[in-house]
Design a protein around this motif. Sequence first.
Motif, PDB file in Angstrom:
ATOM      1  N   PHE A  84       1.780   3.089  -3.285  1.00 11.10           N
ATOM      2  CA  PHE A  84       0.826   4.022  -3.904  1.00 11.10           C
ATOM      3  C   PHE A  84       0.672   5.288  -3.061  1.00 11.10           C
ATOM      4  CE2 PHE A  84      -0.474  -0.277  -5.270  1.00 11.10           C
ATOM      5  CZ  PHE A  84      -0.044  -0.167  -6.581  1.00 11.10           C
ATOM      6  N   MET A 104      -8.729   3.317  -3.295  1.00  6.59           N
ATOM      7  CA  MET A 104      -7.890   2.124  -3.313  1.00  6.59           C
ATOM      8  C   MET A 104      -8.567   0.893  -2.712  1.00  6.59           C
ATOM      9  SD  MET A 104      -3.989   3.246  -3.036  1.00  6.59           S
ATOM     10  CE  MET A 104      -3.822   3.479  -1.283  1.00  6.59           C
ATOM     11  N   THR A 111       0.827  -1.210   0.000  1.00  7.42           N
ATOM     12  CA  THR A 111       0.000   0.000   0.000  1.00  7.42           C
ATOM     13  C   THR A 111       0.863   1.262   0.000  1.00  7.42           C
ATOM     14  OG1 THR A 111      -1.699  -1.208   1.187  1.00  7.42           O
ATOM     15  CG2 THR A 111      -1.834   1.192   1.275  1.00  7.42           C
ATOM     16  N   ARG A 148     -10.046   0.727  -9.010  1.00  2.11           N
ATOM     17  CA  ARG A 148     -10.337   1.952  -8.245  1.00  2.11           C
ATOM     18  C   ARG A 148     -11.782   1.876  -7.748  1.00  2.11           C
ATOM     19  NH1 ARG A 148      -7.743   6.780 -12.060  1.00  2.11           N
ATOM     20  NH2 ARG A 148      -5.788   5.669 -12.436  1.00  2.11           N
ATOM     21  N   PRO A 203      -4.044   0.800  -8.471  1.00  2.50           N
ATOM     22  CA  PRO A 203      -5.038   1.695  -9.069  1.00  2.50           C
ATOM     23  C   PRO A 203      -4.506   2.322 -10.351  1.00  2.50           C
ATOM     24  CG  PRO A 203      -3.934   2.784  -7.234  1.00  2.50           C
ATOM     25  CD  PRO A 203      -3.319   1.429  -7.341  1.00  2.50           C
ATOM     26  N   THR A 237      -7.713  -1.873  -0.638  1.00  2.44           N
ATOM     27  CA  THR A 237      -6.628  -2.220   0.271  1.00  2.44           C
ATOM     28  C   THR A 237      -7.065  -3.362   1.173  1.00  2.44           C
ATOM     29  OG1 THR A 237      -5.780   0.031   0.185  1.00  2.44           O
ATOM     30  CG2 THR A 237      -5.167  -1.255   2.114  1.00  2.44           C
ATOM     31  N   THR A 262      -2.352  -3.447  -1.675  1.00  2.00           N
ATOM     32  CA  THR A 262      -3.361  -2.724  -2.456  1.00  2.00           C
ATOM     33  C   THR A 262      -3.343  -3.197  -3.901  1.00  2.00           C
ATOM     34  OG1 THR A 262      -3.337  -0.770  -1.018  1.00  2.00           O
ATOM     35  CG2 THR A 262      -3.992  -0.403  -3.296  1.00  2.00           C
TER      36      THR A 262
END
Length: 413
Positions: A52, A67, A49, A113, A81, A69, A78
């Motif tokens: 990003f 996101m 994660t 997304r 995206p 996650t 994640t």
Amino acid sequence: MGNIIKAQKGTKDILPNEIGSWHMLEQKALEVFTSAGFKEIRTPIFEATELFARGVGDTTDIVNKEMYTFEKSERSLTLRPENTAGVVRAFIENGMSRLSMPVKLWYKGPMFRYERPQAGRQRQFHQVGVEMFGIKEPTADAEVISLAVAYLNAIGLNDLDVEINSLGCPKCREEFSKNLRNALRPYLEKMCPDCQSRFEKNPLRILDCKVPECKEILESEELQNVIAKDYICDECHEHFEKVKSYLNVLNIKYSVNKLLVRGLDYYNRTVFEIKSNNLGSQNAVCGGGRYDSLVGHLGGQDTPAVGFAMGMERLKSLLPETEVKPLTAYVVCDNSEHAFKLVNELREKGISADFDMTCKKFTKQLEKASKIANFACILGEDELSKNEVSVKNMLTSKQITVSRDDVVSAFVQ
Ligand code: ATP
Ligand code: MG
């Protein structure tokens, strides 16, 4: 009987009747990008994660709201995206900064997304994009923009608006942010909660807001004057002028849109978007820009970079419907061994072929052949005894007889 389980909101099956368009989009990407010296890279669908959060930026909608996650073994992961952060991670991790520059990479694949699904906006969608590392000169910006246009032209899209802008360097941006804050301060209370928090953290992002009240404020004469003013320093100005002159040389029509700020936090200097005039409100098919600080920001050696990403669903929606190509040959026979053998010989030579696995009546098999194939290869009792095949053109109904030994080569010609 169990309940029917449906695909998740914002996700879609890509069905066989539309796969032809997807193959074309992917094949053209391979051709166009390869011809410009770009090589494909495939990075994992999920990443830490933090990649990003750091790589896309924590003032972006993507990181704040969109996101997917999840946790596994106490790690926060994640679903990607977007793919710039992943490609930059791979560039650093695989020591690509030691290669001779530029390093030119392209990718395609699904992105995720959490957004409100609508036409042209899904939760799982696909992007095709390029990233080019190592060139700080404006030639790289122009190369990437022209490559995007070349790809769009190659897939048959010509009615395009290319919009460009320069965000300048961090120094110029500070000056712009200051002026923007001053002009927006009296309206702050009327703005959406997102913009209120953007105000301190990253006021440029307010230019990208889609809330009508905020848009209206931005459209006021006072704000337009602030936005229209040139804040970029001499070097950034020169860089932008050169990008424009290369685009002129390449005959690429563009317009400058001072409201264009783009989604990533780490863009600098050139940003661009390509819109299609055939799409409704989700009309942006391509977004890109220069991100000279991202490699350094993610722990690599400072390396200038520029790239773009395109939404493949939006591209697909602009293409004419494609017909599903029929098979070349359908073998009509009530002896599965003979049918299997001929079908395999045809397939080995690259000729698409199939047969009826259930040995239905000849008339039924011929009916099926007329629906799905250009030719029927008939192996009836008569043909089998003479070691021949009757080949029927399903469009004209014309039928000829060919020796069994020659039938495959007859199709190869
Ligand atoms: P938008 O303003 O439309 O949300 P974006 O700035 O979030 O776009 P980028 O992150 O730049 O989009 O992604 C590049 C391209 O990917 C977009 O121009 C669009 O064509 C496509 N895209 C982005 N989000 C989606 C989505 N949720 N569904 C389908 N395509 C998308
Ligand atoms: Mg978006």
